[in-house]
Design a protein around this motif. Structure first.
Motif, PDB file in Angstrom:
ATOM      1  N   SER A  43       6.029  -3.888 -12.382  1.00 16.13           N
ATOM      2  CA  SER A  43       5.123  -2.816 -11.996  1.00 16.13           C
ATOM      3  C   SER A  43       3.881  -2.864 -12.880  1.00 16.13           C
ATOM      4  O   SER A  43       3.977  -3.165 -14.076  1.00 16.13           O
ATOM      5  CB  SER A  43       5.800  -1.453 -12.137  1.00 16.13           C
ATOM      6  OG  SER A  43       6.918  -1.359 -11.274  1.00 16.13           O
ATOM      7  N   ILE A  71      -7.108   1.003   0.080  1.00 15.37           N
ATOM      8  CA  ILE A  71      -5.753   1.349  -0.356  1.00 15.37           C
ATOM      9  C   ILE A  71      -5.507   2.835  -0.158  1.00 15.37           C
ATOM     10  O   ILE A  71      -4.486   3.230   0.412  1.00 15.37           O
ATOM     11  CB  ILE A  71      -5.540   0.949  -1.830  1.00 15.37           C
ATOM     12  CG1 ILE A  71      -5.729  -0.568  -2.014  1.00 15.37           C
ATOM     13  CG2 ILE A  71      -4.149   1.359  -2.302  1.00 15.37           C
ATOM     14  CD1 ILE A  71      -5.630  -1.029  -3.444  1.00 15.37           C
ATOM     15  N   LEU A  83      -1.336   6.346   1.667  1.00 15.87           N
ATOM     16  CA  LEU A  83      -1.700   4.976   1.305  1.00 15.87           C
ATOM     17  C   LEU A  83      -1.688   4.102   2.551  1.00 15.87           C
ATOM     18  O   LEU A  83      -0.826   4.243   3.420  1.00 15.87           O
ATOM     19  CB  LEU A  83      -0.729   4.422   0.270  1.00 15.87           C
ATOM     20  CG  LEU A  83      -0.839   5.030  -1.133  1.00 15.87           C
ATOM     21  CD1 LEU A  83       0.225   6.068  -1.345  1.00 15.87           C
ATOM     22  CD2 LEU A  83      -0.765   3.955  -2.192  1.00 15.87           C
ATOM     23  N   TYR A  87       0.465  -1.090   1.203  1.00 13.64           N
ATOM     24  CA  TYR A  87       0.773  -0.451  -0.075  1.00 13.64           C
ATOM     25  C   TYR A  87       1.642   0.791   0.089  1.00 13.64           C
ATOM     26  O   TYR A  87       2.118   1.334  -0.918  1.00 13.64           O
ATOM     27  CB  TYR A  87      -0.528  -0.089  -0.795  1.00 13.64           C
ATOM     28  CG  TYR A  87      -1.372  -1.309  -1.091  1.00 13.64           C
ATOM     29  CD1 TYR A  87      -1.105  -2.092  -2.196  1.00 13.64           C
ATOM     30  CD2 TYR A  87      -2.413  -1.696  -0.238  1.00 13.64           C
ATOM     31  CE1 TYR A  87      -1.864  -3.220  -2.471  1.00 13.64           C
ATOM     32  CE2 TYR A  87      -3.174  -2.806  -0.496  1.00 13.64           C
ATOM     33  CZ  TYR A  87      -2.888  -3.576  -1.613  1.00 13.64           C
ATOM     34  OH  TYR A  87      -3.627  -4.697  -1.879  1.00 13.64           O
ATOM     35  N   ARG A  90       5.138   1.139  -1.843  1.00  9.75           N
ATOM     36  CA  ARG A  90       5.202   0.291  -3.033  1.00  9.75           C
ATOM     37  C   ARG A  90       4.046   0.549  -3.992  1.00  9.75           C
ATOM     38  O   ARG A  90       3.752  -0.281  -4.866  1.00  9.75           O
ATOM     39  CB  ARG A  90       5.228  -1.185  -2.648  1.00  9.75           C
ATOM     40  CG  ARG A  90       4.155  -1.610  -1.693  1.00  9.75           C
ATOM     41  CD  ARG A  90       4.366  -3.057  -1.276  1.00  9.75           C
ATOM     42  NE  ARG A  90       4.329  -3.956  -2.404  1.00  9.75           N
ATOM     43  CZ  ARG A  90       3.216  -4.610  -2.775  1.00  9.75           C
ATOM     44  NH1 ARG A  90       2.087  -4.434  -2.114  1.00  9.75           N
ATOM     45  NH2 ARG A  90       3.252  -5.417  -3.799  1.00  9.75           N
ATOM     46  N   ALA A  91       3.375   1.692  -3.818  1.00  7.03           N
ATOM     47  CA  ALA A  91       2.319   2.099  -4.738  1.00  7.03           C
ATOM     48  C   ALA A  91       2.396   3.611  -4.915  1.00  7.03           C
ATOM     49  O   ALA A  91       2.749   4.349  -3.988  1.00  7.03           O
ATOM     50  CB  ALA A  91       0.946   1.684  -4.232  1.00  7.03           C
ATOM     51  N   LEU A 102       1.245   0.060  -9.075  1.00 10.09           N
ATOM     52  CA  LEU A 102       1.723  -0.925  -8.104  1.00 10.09           C
ATOM     53  C   LEU A 102       3.118  -1.368  -8.508  1.00 10.09           C
ATOM     54  O   LEU A 102       3.331  -1.802  -9.650  1.00 10.09           O
ATOM     55  CB  LEU A 102       0.779  -2.133  -8.052  1.00 10.09           C
ATOM     56  CG  LEU A 102      -0.668  -1.855  -7.641  1.00 10.09           C
ATOM     57  CD1 LEU A 102      -1.475  -3.143  -7.705  1.00 10.09           C
ATOM     58  CD2 LEU A 102      -0.738  -1.249  -6.253  1.00 10.09           C
ATOM     59  N   VAL A 105       5.233  -6.122  -7.643  1.00  8.68           N
ATOM     60  CA  VAL A 105       4.063  -6.933  -7.285  1.00  8.68           C
ATOM     61  C   VAL A 105       4.492  -8.375  -7.011  1.00  8.68           C
ATOM     62  O   VAL A 105       5.449  -8.892  -7.600  1.00  8.68           O
ATOM     63  CB  VAL A 105       3.000  -6.890  -8.397  1.00  8.68           C
ATOM     64  CG1 VAL A 105       2.399  -5.501  -8.504  1.00  8.68           C
ATOM     65  CG2 VAL A 105       3.594  -7.324  -9.732  1.00  8.68           C
ATOM     66  N   ASP A 109      -0.459 -10.278  -4.342  1.00  5.79           N
ATOM     67  CA  ASP A 109      -1.182  -9.103  -4.828  1.00  5.79           C
ATOM     68  C   ASP A 109      -2.263  -9.470  -5.838  1.00  5.79           C
ATOM     69  O   ASP A 109      -2.988  -8.586  -6.312  1.00  5.79           O
ATOM     70  CB  ASP A 109      -0.216  -8.104  -5.471  1.00  5.79           C
ATOM     71  CG  ASP A 109       0.739  -7.492  -4.451  1.00  5.79           C
ATOM     72  OD1 ASP A 109       0.284  -7.232  -3.316  1.00  5.79           O
ATOM     73  OD2 ASP A 109       1.918  -7.281  -4.779  1.00  5.79           O
ATOM     74  N   TYR A 113      -9.131  -5.278  -7.878  1.00  9.19           N
ATOM     75  CA  TYR A 113      -8.930  -3.891  -7.444  1.00  9.19           C
ATOM     76  C   TYR A 113     -10.088  -3.057  -7.998  1.00  9.19           C
ATOM     77  O   TYR A 113     -10.420  -3.162  -9.194  1.00  9.19           O
ATOM     78  CB  TYR A 113      -7.591  -3.353  -7.935  1.00  9.19           C
ATOM     79  CG  TYR A 113      -6.399  -4.019  -7.293  1.00  9.19           C
ATOM     80  CD1 TYR A 113      -5.733  -3.423  -6.233  1.00  9.19           C
ATOM     81  CD2 TYR A 113      -5.939  -5.262  -7.737  1.00  9.19           C
ATOM     82  CE1 TYR A 113      -4.641  -4.032  -5.634  1.00  9.19           C
ATOM     83  CE2 TYR A 113      -4.858  -5.889  -7.141  1.00  9.19           C
ATOM     84  CZ  TYR A 113      -4.217  -5.260  -6.090  1.00  9.19           C
ATOM     85  OH  TYR A 113      -3.144  -5.877  -5.487  1.00  9.19           O
TER      86      TYR A 113
END
Length: 391
Positions: A43, A71, A83, A87, A90-91, A102, A105, A109, A113
């Motif tokens: 993460s 995002i 989101l 994402y 998973r975010a 995140l 990952v 990915d 960003y």
């Protein structure tokens, strides 16, 4: 009318600078993206802007080659926004500070960003990597005065750099070539005794590193191998024949301490010279593992000691035979011609060894040339590769 008003002039200057900061904040600050590295499956927390407050609007997006991918869009408040795929699930977005977490990952990915809030923005360059596996280190046939190669290859993980050390000391990058992003070759041109030692290869990327060591020995050359084998083999055969002659002598004359002691010595020397001859041909690298002084002296003095033992034993037997012939009426045969012809026949393998050595040297040169051609063609086909390790 006054021509110099320092206070008004100074105040106008500050107003002008403040206006430039408002109009061109990115041009003046223009910070580069913050670099982050993470392992696959972990993460990553991407912090938000420092001056963010709950009611401010905030936007997170992922930048790739085809353009920005949204995002989330936060329009103020304490509730987290929805989101966008992929994402969702998973975010995690934290409205209190605008950070983005995140989870799980993957290598896909990796990228840039960007978080934007009002007139401020911040970019993060994320690189998701697989940990590098332990390098595999192996060497080609290393012969003195010939080109040698030590190869370091990494099977898994994207490699950022490969560094070499010998006996704990870093090696010059001039001796190293990259065949690919995960394979590096160390050249020994030409291989010599000072190249013997412990070589280590360290492969690393932004999240991990692995190291492997290899003990490298340089052989004395094909000529050394064949001459050593021939010498020890010839001495071994001489010990066997001399021991057989002593047994036959005792068969007729009876046991004697003067013959039994040399027989024991010859038996021991026969075994040692045979082991040395076979090891030199099939496992020459095993000699580098002999750390005992006693073992080294035994190997070194085996052949010369056997020659001395054979000469002394032969002299004793020839003298005994001569004394027996003096007791009869037949003439003693002169063995000078026999010894000379035997020595000439024994020298014939030296010619064969010389011819084999010349052919072997030619093979080594052809092999080195073909390897160099392969390396050159591979490097020409890889525009991103370099002749030295990248920094």
């Amino acid at each position: 009318m006054s021509l110099c008003r320092p206070r008004e002039l100074l105040g106008n200057t500050w107003v002008l600078l403040a206006g430039l900061l408002v109009l061109f904040p990115r041009a003046l600050a223009a910070p580069g993206p913050v670099l982050k590295a993470a392992a696959v499956g972990s993460s990553v927390l991407l912090p938000g802007l420092e001056n963010i407050i709950l009611r401010d609007s905030l936007c997170w997006e992922f930048l790739n080659g085809s353009g920005p991918r949204p995002i989330l869009q936060h329009r103020g408040g304490v509730l987290p926004p929805a989101l966008h795929a992929p994402y969702a699930g998973r975010a995690v977005f934290h409205p209190s500070n605008g950070s983005l977490l995140l989870e799980d990952v993957q290598e896909s990915d990796s990228g840039t960003y960007r978080v934007t809030g009002g007139r401020e923005s911040l970019e993060f360059q994320l690189e998701v990597l697989q940990p590098v596996s332990r390098p595999q280190l192996w060497a080609s046939s290393l012969v003195a005065r010939a080109t040698g190669r030590v190869v370091c290859e990494v099977a898994e993980g994207r490699v950022g750099s490969i560094t070499w050390r010998k006996d704990g000391q870093p090696l010059s990058p001039d001796r190293v070539s990259w065949l690919s992003s995960s394979c590096s070759v160390l050249y020994l041109r030409p291989a010599k005794r000072s190249d013997c030692g412990s070589y280590s290869c360290n492969a690393s990327n932004g999240i991990s590193w692995q190291e492997t060591s290899l003990e490298v020995t340089i052989e004395g050359g094909e000529l050394w191998r064949w001459l050593s084998c021939y010498t020890c083999g010839l001495v071994c055969i001489a010990c066997i024949l001399e021991g057989t002659a002593g047994v036959l002598w005792m068969w007729e004359e009876g046991p004697s301490v003067a013959v039994i002691l040399p027989e024991i010595t010859l038996s021991y020397l026969t075994v040692v010279t045979f082991l040395v001859a076979t090891t030199v041909i099939f496992q020459p690298a095993d000699f580098s593992h002999l750390k005992s002084r006693k073992a080294q002296r035994t190997m070194g003095y085996a052949a010369p000691g056997a020659v001395v033992a054979v000469v002394l034993s032969s002299s004793f037997l020839i003298k005994s035979i001569h004394q027996r012939h003096e007791g009869g009426c037949t003439e003693f045969m002169d063995v000078t011609i026999l010894v000379a012809s035997t020595a000439a026949v024994a020298a014939l393998p030296l010619l064969a060894i010389g011819l084999c050595y010349q052919r072997t040297q030619g093979w080594h040169k052809d092999n080195d040339g073909s390897w160099t051609d392969k390396v050159s063609s591979f490097e020409m086909s890889q525009p991103g590769t370099k002749d030295t390790i990248p920094s």
